[in-house]
Structures are given as C-alpha cells and as structure tokens.
Scaffold this active site. Structure first.
Site, short mmCIF file in Angstrom:
data_model
loop_
_atom_site.label_atom_id
_atom_site.label_comp_id
_atom_site.label_asym_id
_atom_site.label_seq_id
_atom_site.Cartn_x
_atom_site.Cartn_y
_atom_site.Cartn_z
N ALA A 66 0.86 -1.18 0.00
CA ALA A 66 0.00 0.00 0.00
C ALA A 66 0.89 1.23 0.00
O ALA A 66 2.05 1.17 0.43
CB ALA A 66 -0.90 -0.01 1.22
N GLY A 109 0.59 -5.01 1.02
CA GLY A 109 -0.62 -5.11 0.20
C GLY A 109 -0.35 -5.78 -1.14
O GLY A 109 -1.25 -6.39 -1.72
N GLU A 112 -0.52 -9.35 -0.42
CA GLU A 112 -1.94 -9.65 -0.16
C GLU A 112 -2.75 -9.68 -1.46
O GLU A 112 -3.65 -10.49 -1.62
CB GLU A 112 -2.51 -8.63 0.83
CG GLU A 112 -1.93 -8.84 2.23
CD GLU A 112 -2.22 -7.70 3.19
OE1 GLU A 112 -2.03 -6.52 2.81
OE2 GLU A 112 -2.63 -7.97 4.32
N GLU A 132 4.85 -4.88 7.06
CA GLU A 132 4.13 -3.81 7.76
C GLU A 132 4.65 -3.60 9.18
O GLU A 132 4.65 -2.49 9.70
CB GLU A 132 2.62 -4.11 7.81
CG GLU A 132 1.92 -4.07 6.46
CD GLU A 132 1.89 -5.40 5.72
OE1 GLU A 132 2.70 -6.29 6.05
OE2 GLU A 132 1.04 -5.55 4.82
C1 HXC Z 1 4.97 4.39 -1.25
C2 HXC Z 1 6.89 3.42 -2.09
C3 HXC Z 1 6.54 2.18 -1.51
C4 HXC Z 1 5.31 2.11 -0.79
C5 HXC Z 1 8.41 1.95 -2.54
N1 HXC Z 1 8.04 3.24 -2.71
N2 HXC Z 1 7.52 1.30 -1.81
N3 HXC Z 1 6.12 4.51 -1.95
N4 HXC Z 1 4.58 3.24 -0.68
N5 HXC Z 1 4.87 0.98 -0.23
C6 HXC Z 1 8.77 4.29 -3.45
C7 HXC Z 1 9.98 4.78 -2.68
O1 HXC Z 1 9.60 5.75 -1.72
C8 HXC Z 1 10.82 5.37 -3.78
O2 HXC Z 1 10.30 6.63 -4.15
C9 HXC Z 1 10.55 4.42 -4.94
O3 HXC Z 1 9.31 3.76 -4.64
C10 HXC Z 1 11.64 3.37 -5.09
O4 HXC Z 1 11.82 2.71 -3.85
P1 HXC Z 1 13.24 2.58 -3.13
O5 HXC Z 1 12.98 2.38 -1.66
O6 HXC Z 1 14.14 3.73 -3.48
O7 HXC Z 1 13.81 1.25 -3.79
P2 HXC Z 1 14.76 0.17 -3.14
O8 HXC Z 1 15.88 0.81 -2.38
O9 HXC Z 1 15.10 -0.79 -4.23
O10 HXC Z 1 13.86 -0.61 -2.05
C11 HXC Z 1 12.73 -1.33 -2.49
C12 HXC Z 1 11.87 -1.72 -1.26
C13 HXC Z 1 11.50 -0.47 -0.47
C14 HXC Z 1 12.63 -2.72 -0.39
C15 HXC Z 1 10.62 -2.42 -1.82
O11 HXC Z 1 11.00 0.53 -1.35
C16 HXC Z 1 10.49 -0.69 0.61
O12 HXC Z 1 10.81 -1.25 1.66
N6 HXC Z 1 9.24 -0.30 0.37
C17 HXC Z 1 8.16 -0.38 1.32
C18 HXC Z 1 7.68 -1.81 1.47
C19 HXC Z 1 6.58 -1.90 2.54
O13 HXC Z 1 6.81 -1.59 3.71
N7 HXC Z 1 5.39 -2.31 2.12
C20 HXC Z 1 4.22 -2.44 2.99
C21 HXC Z 1 3.42 -1.17 2.97
S1 HXC Z 1 2.10 -1.19 4.14
P3 HXC Z 1 11.20 7.98 -4.09
O14 HXC Z 1 10.26 9.05 -4.56
O15 HXC Z 1 11.65 8.11 -2.69
O16 HXC Z 1 12.33 7.70 -5.04
C22 HXC Z 1 0.94 -2.15 3.42
C23 HXC Z 1 -0.33 -2.33 4.21
C24 HXC Z 1 -1.36 -3.04 3.42
O17 HXC Z 1 1.09 -2.64 2.36
C25 HXC Z 1 -2.68 -2.83 4.03
C26 HXC Z 1 -3.81 -3.15 3.11
C27 HXC Z 1 -3.97 -2.31 1.90
#
Ligand code: HXC
Length: 258
Positions: A66, A109, A112, A132
């Site tokens: 998400a 997400g 999921e 998360e």
């Molecule tokens: C918003 C995101 C994002 C996310 C990545 N980006 N994941 N933006 N929400 N979930 C954005 C980053 O901010 C960045 O933008 C660009 O995508 C590239 O990501 P990087 O982090 O620079 O890439 P990398 O170093 O290769 O790392 C990849 C990654 C990391 C390991 C996937 O991005 C990451 O940990 N992302 C979050 C994963 C996460 O926690 N997901 C769960 C979310 S909560 P900029 O503009 O900074 O370059 C969830 C709840 C679900 O899903 C509930 C139900 C809907």
C-alpha cells in the site's frame, strides 16, 4: 481511462491482462490504483469474451505494498472513513479465475493482492513479504489470514513478525506460489496456464473457483453440499453435453460457456 493500470481485455484469446503501472513508486497501491483494479475486474467479469484474467506488474515490482506516503498522515477515523477494504472485498468477488504473474517485490498489500488471486506464477527474482511490522502496523488485507492458510502458522508468524522477505523458491516450498520460472518466462508461463483454463467450460471454471474458495469459508459439510449442488448444476449446461460427447467421440471439446 485508468491512470495507474493498463488493461488489455484481449491480451490473448479469452485472456485479459491488467498491468499495474506506477513503476517509479514500485507499483505502490494507492487508493486510486486499487479502485482502477476493482473497476477493471468488474468490467472483465462481465465481458463474455474473457475467461481468465492475469494481473501483473513489471520485472522490478509486482507491488511494494500500500502507498505508505498516502497513509502516513492518517488517523484511525480517516482510515475508517476511507474504508479501502470495500474495494478489496469487491475484488475478492470476481467470479472468473485470476492469476498473478509476479516478478520482483510483492510486499505488504502487494503480497496480499497476489493472495487474493487464485494462482500465482513467480519469477525466480520474486520476493514476497509482509513488512508492515517494520513501519509500526500490521497486514490489513488478508496477510494474517490468507497467508496463514497458504503457508501455515509458523511461517506466517515469522513473515509477519519479522517483516523479512522470502525468495520465490522459499515461497514455492511453503505452498504460496504454483511455480517458479526464469524471469524471462514468468508472463508467458502465466499465459500458458491461463490458456489451459480458458479452454475449459467457463461455467464449470466459475463453479470450481466458487467451490474451492468455499473450503476456506465454511465447514466441510457445508462445503461438500455446495460442491454437490454445483456439480449437479453443471448437468444443465450445453458444455457438459459437449464435453462428454467429445470424450465419447474421441475429439477435443469446444466449450461455449452455455
Ligand atoms: C509508497 C513506495 C513504496 C510504498 C516503494 N516506494 N515502496 N512509496 N509506498 N509501499 C517508493 C519509494 O519511496 C521510492 O520513491 C521508490 O518507490 C523506489 O523505492 P526505493 O525504496 O528507493 O527502492 P529500493 O531501495 O530498491 O527498495 C525497495 C523496497 C523499499 C525494499 C521495496 O522501497 C520498501 O521497503 N518499500 C516499502 C515496502 C513496505 O513496507 N510495504 C508495505 C506497505 S504497508 P522515491 O520518490 O523516494 O524515489 C501495506 C499495508 C497493506 O502494504 C494494508 C492493506 C492495503
């Protein structure tokens, strides 16, 4: 026209493709994107030419979860009012089979969403996770429920409590994905599987999906009762006649969905 997905209703004969298309954000699932997936699925579910739907991302990411930036400033009541899970519930009601073709990140997400699909073909580069916990929350779209049913309690606990990613191979060993293929093949292998299903009777396919999903919703007795009714119902279809006649006549059946 959707902004964050590309929809190809006739990607191949009887096969539609939805491609998540927010590559710079690793296909982070913002509310608009999820709404676009819901709308596309509703339309494809109604389209009589479509028998199987594929959801994919790109080589680097299926979806990294998400959209954290969209959620960051929200309070509990904001989240309640947004009620994003209504969209997810609607996606879950799609009657046609959906196959996720996954390469790269399928996190939070994103993981999921793959589990909301009916089957998953993974590239060997795919990584699955429920991270998360690392941002102070927990899975909210089935990551504690569907994941546990797919991989068992201890594996689901470890993934959701540590947030660590698992490889495609590990996901396969745990029973989360159907198979793992080289990255250059993940979409073509998904299409191959979709074609096999698209060649079957669409009504039988729909009732199989409903019946298998019921195994997660109800008691064995109720599930068996539904299965039996669905089995009987298929004897009202022309496809049943065609399928059995084709067997007797030693030819391939031509199913029409009637
Ligand atoms: C918003 C995101 C994002 C996310 C990545 N980006 N994941 N933006 N929400 N979930 C954005 C980053 O901010 C960045 O933008 C660009 O995508 C590239 O990501 P990087 O982090 O620079 O890439 P990398 O170093 O290769 O790392 C990849 C990654 C990391 C390991 C996937 O991005 C990451 O940990 N992302 C979050 C994963 C996460 O926690 N997901 C769960 C979310 S909560 P900029 O503009 O900074 O370059 C969830 C709840 C679900 O899903 C509930 C139900 C809907």
């Amino acid at each position: 026209m959707p902004e964050f997905i590309i929809v190809e209703p006739e990607y191949e004969k009887h096969i539609a493709l939805i491609r998540l298309n927010r590559p710079k954000e690793l296909n982070a699932l913002n509310l608009q994107l999820m709404g676009e997936i819901r709308d596309a699925l509703l339309e494809l579910d109604e389209n009589p030419d479509v028998r199987v739907i594929i959801i994919t991302g790109n080589e680097r990411a299926f979806a990294a979860g998400a959209d954290i930036k969209q959620m960051a400033g929200k309070g509990a009541i904001d989240m309640l009012k947004i009620d994003q899970f209504r969209t997810w519930d609607s996606i879950r009601k799609t009657r046609k089979p959906i196959i996720a073709a996954v390469s790269g990140f399928a996190l939070g997400g994103g993981c999921e969403l793959t589990m909301l699909c009916d089957m998953i073909i993974a590239s060997e580069t795919a990584q699955f996770g429920q991270p998360e916990i690392k941002i102070g929350v927990m899975p909210g779209a089935g990551g504690t429920q569907r994941l546990t049913r797919a991989v068992g309690k201890v594996n689901a606990m470890e993934m959701a409590l540590t947030g660590k990613f698992i490889s495609a191979q590990r996901a396969y060993e745990m029973g989360l994905v159907n198979r793992v293929v080289p990255v250059e093949l993940y979409l073509s292998e998904t299409v191959r599987l979709a074609k096999e299903i698209a060649a079957q009777s669409p009504i039988a396919v729909q009732l199989v999906k409903e019946s298998v999903n019921m195994a997660f919703e109800t008691s064995l007795q109720e599930g068996l009762a539904l299965e039996r009714k669905n089995f009987y119902m298929l004897f009202a279809t022309e496809d049943q006649t065609e399928g059995m006649n084709a067997f007797v006549e030693k030819r391939r059946p031509d199913f029409k969905g009637e």
